[in-house]
Design a protein around this motif. Sequence first.
Motif, PDB file in Angstrom:
ATOM      1  N   ARG A   8      -4.965 -10.579  -4.871  1.00 55.88           N
ATOM      2  CA  ARG A   8      -6.156 -10.610  -6.321  1.00 55.88           C
ATOM      3  C   ARG A   8      -5.995  -9.490  -7.232  1.00 55.88           C
ATOM      4  N   ARG A   9      -5.606  -8.439  -6.848  1.00 57.10           N
ATOM      5  CA  ARG A   9      -5.883  -7.196  -7.887  1.00 57.10           C
ATOM      6  C   ARG A   9      -4.827  -6.068  -7.528  1.00 57.10           C
ATOM      7  N   VAL A  10      -4.925  -5.247  -8.279  1.00 61.36           N
ATOM      8  CA  VAL A  10      -4.303  -3.904  -8.047  1.00 61.36           C
ATOM      9  C   VAL A  10      -5.421  -2.749  -8.234  1.00 61.36           C
ATOM     10  N   LEU A  11      -5.323  -2.068  -7.057  1.00 57.38           N
ATOM     11  CA  LEU A  11      -6.322  -1.005  -6.712  1.00 57.38           C
ATOM     12  C   LEU A  11      -5.648   0.380  -6.611  1.00 57.38           C
ATOM     13  N   VAL A  12      -6.444   1.252  -7.278  1.00 57.74           N
ATOM     14  CA  VAL A  12      -5.911   2.833  -7.201  1.00 57.74           C
ATOM     15  C   VAL A  12      -7.133   3.561  -7.061  1.00 57.74           C
ATOM     16  N   ARG A  13      -7.113   4.381  -5.866  1.00 56.63           N
ATOM     17  CA  ARG A  13      -8.145   5.087  -5.465  1.00 56.63           C
ATOM     18  C   ARG A  13      -7.697   6.584  -5.088  1.00 56.63           C
ATOM     19  N   GLU A  14      -8.538   7.468  -5.609  1.00 54.27           N
ATOM     20  CA  GLU A  14      -8.073   8.899  -5.313  1.00 54.27           C
ATOM     21  C   GLU A  14      -9.369   9.960  -5.314  1.00 54.27           C
ATOM     22  N   TRP A  28      -2.676  14.308  -2.241  1.00 56.56           N
ATOM     23  CA  TRP A  28      -1.715  13.282  -2.184  1.00 56.56           C
ATOM     24  C   TRP A  28      -1.924  12.080  -0.990  1.00 56.56           C
ATOM     25  N   ARG A  29      -2.591  12.676   0.126  1.00 55.92           N
ATOM     26  CA  ARG A  29      -2.798  11.918   1.222  1.00 55.92           C
ATOM     27  C   ARG A  29      -4.092  10.711   0.844  1.00 55.92           C
ATOM     28  N   THR A  30      -4.936  11.216   0.204  1.00 55.07           N
ATOM     29  CA  THR A  30      -6.139  10.437  -0.159  1.00 55.07           C
ATOM     30  C   THR A  30      -5.887   9.730  -1.495  1.00 55.07           C
ATOM     31  N   THR A  31      -4.932   9.500  -2.050  1.00 53.78           N
ATOM     32  CA  THR A  31      -4.602   8.749  -3.147  1.00 53.78           C
ATOM     33  C   THR A  31      -3.886   7.832  -2.635  1.00 53.78           C
ATOM     34  N   HIS A  32      -4.414   6.395  -3.179  1.00 50.87           N
ATOM     35  CA  HIS A  32      -3.849   5.088  -2.788  1.00 50.87           C
ATOM     36  C   HIS A  32      -3.461   4.176  -3.887  1.00 50.87           C
ATOM     37  N   PHE A  33      -2.303   3.453  -3.827  1.00 48.14           N
ATOM     38  CA  PHE A  33      -1.938   2.714  -4.682  1.00 48.14           C
ATOM     39  C   PHE A  33      -1.616   0.996  -4.013  1.00 48.14           C
ATOM     40  N   SER A  75     -15.277  13.661  -4.409  1.00 45.82           N
ATOM     41  CA  SER A  75     -15.814  12.637  -5.582  1.00 45.82           C
ATOM     42  C   SER A  75     -14.439  11.873  -5.615  1.00 45.82           C
ATOM     43  N   ARG A  76     -14.996  10.475  -5.262  1.00 48.70           N
ATOM     44  CA  ARG A  76     -13.709   9.408  -5.191  1.00 48.70           C
ATOM     45  C   ARG A  76     -13.726   8.806  -6.816  1.00 48.70           C
ATOM     46  N   GLN A  77     -12.705   8.327  -7.353  1.00 49.04           N
ATOM     47  CA  GLN A  77     -12.632   7.430  -8.437  1.00 49.04           C
ATOM     48  C   GLN A  77     -11.570   6.476  -8.018  1.00 49.04           C
ATOM     49  N   GLY A  78     -11.750   5.236  -8.742  1.00 43.90           N
ATOM     50  CA  GLY A  78     -10.804   4.101  -8.651  1.00 43.90           C
ATOM     51  C   GLY A  78     -10.817   3.336  -9.753  1.00 43.90           C
ATOM     52  N   ILE A  79      -9.825   2.374  -9.792  1.00 45.45           N
ATOM     53  CA  ILE A  79      -9.785   1.451 -10.759  1.00 45.45           C
ATOM     54  C   ILE A  79      -9.191   0.044 -10.098  1.00 45.45           C
ATOM     55  N   ASP A  80      -9.770  -0.935 -10.382  1.00 46.84           N
ATOM     56  CA  ASP A  80      -9.255  -2.143  -9.911  1.00 46.84           C
ATOM     57  C   ASP A  80      -8.826  -3.087 -11.177  1.00 46.84           C
ATOM     58  N   ILE A  81      -7.681  -3.873 -11.032  1.00 45.89           N
ATOM     59  CA  ILE A  81      -7.333  -4.638 -12.170  1.00 45.89           C
ATOM     60  C   ILE A  81      -7.042  -6.065 -11.474  1.00 45.89           C
ATOM     61  N   HIS A 128       0.755  -1.184   0.056  1.00 43.39           N
ATOM     62  CA  HIS A 128      -0.171  -0.023   0.047  1.00 43.39           C
ATOM     63  C   HIS A 128       0.748   1.205   0.009  1.00 43.39           C
ATOM     64  N   LYS A 129       0.884   2.092  -1.140  1.00 43.23           N
ATOM     65  CA  LYS A 129       1.961   3.285  -1.160  1.00 43.23           C
ATOM     66  C   LYS A 129       0.702   4.528  -1.493  1.00 43.23           C
ATOM     67  N   HIS A 130       1.324   5.510  -1.129  1.00 41.16           N
ATOM     68  CA  HIS A 130       0.652   6.891  -1.616  1.00 41.16           C
ATOM     69  C   HIS A 130       1.734   7.299  -2.740  1.00 41.16           C
ATOM     70  N   PRO A 131       1.372   8.350  -3.496  1.00 40.64           N
ATOM     71  CA  PRO A 131       2.429   8.738  -4.505  1.00 40.64           C
ATOM     72  C   PRO A 131       3.601   9.234  -3.827  1.00 40.64           C
ATOM     73  N   HIS A 132       4.843   9.498  -4.515  1.00 43.59           N
ATOM     74  CA  HIS A 132       6.037   9.791  -3.873  1.00 43.59           C
ATOM     75  C   HIS A 132       6.092  11.281  -3.550  1.00 43.59           C
ATOM     76  N   TRP A 133       6.887  11.590  -2.392  1.00 47.84           N
ATOM     77  CA  TRP A 133       6.865  12.872  -1.734  1.00 47.84           C
ATOM     78  C   TRP A 133       7.134  13.964  -2.522  1.00 47.84           C
TER      79      TRP A 133
END
Length: 161
Positions: A88-94, A78-83, A98-104, A17-22
């Motif tokens: 089972r999957r790759v999730l990106v939430r930001e 930045w704080r609310t963006t999650h990789f 208004s939240r948006q996300g993608i699951d692969i 679980h990571k946030h974008p780079h500092w």
Amino acid sequence: MAYPDDLLVEGEQVVMHKHPHWKMLVPPVLVFLITVGLASYLAALVRNQSWASYGWLGLAAVAGAMIIWLTVVPVVRWRTTHFVVTTRRVLVREGVFSRQGIDIPMSRINSVQFRHTIVERLLGCGTLVIESASDEPLEFDDVPGVEKVHAMLYNEVADSD
């Protein structure tokens, strides 16, 4: 900070679980420092004027708006963006309001690539490119430790086969 377990399916575990780079926080911090410094300088210039209290209120309003818009909002974004990589999957939430996300799903990932410039190599980040069964590859910028994430994600994809 762990990713919320209630968003995972049964038997799924978070691998990373990571946030974008500092480095994304450098411009907001510079804006904050410049705004505070400039507002302090201007406040000192108007302190002997008869309208100083109105000038200070105006300066505080402008500086406060700039700090909220150009510092607080990017930091919260930045704080609310999650990789997140799970078993089972790759999730990106930001997003905040208004939240948006993608699951692969791991089973749909065809290839995993990364790239980074010399500056990104020095900072330890880069762009992760995931090619899945969709039309275009998905690119995730400013992933910290992109080479390790690439290797780990490749292992997870190989394990899911």
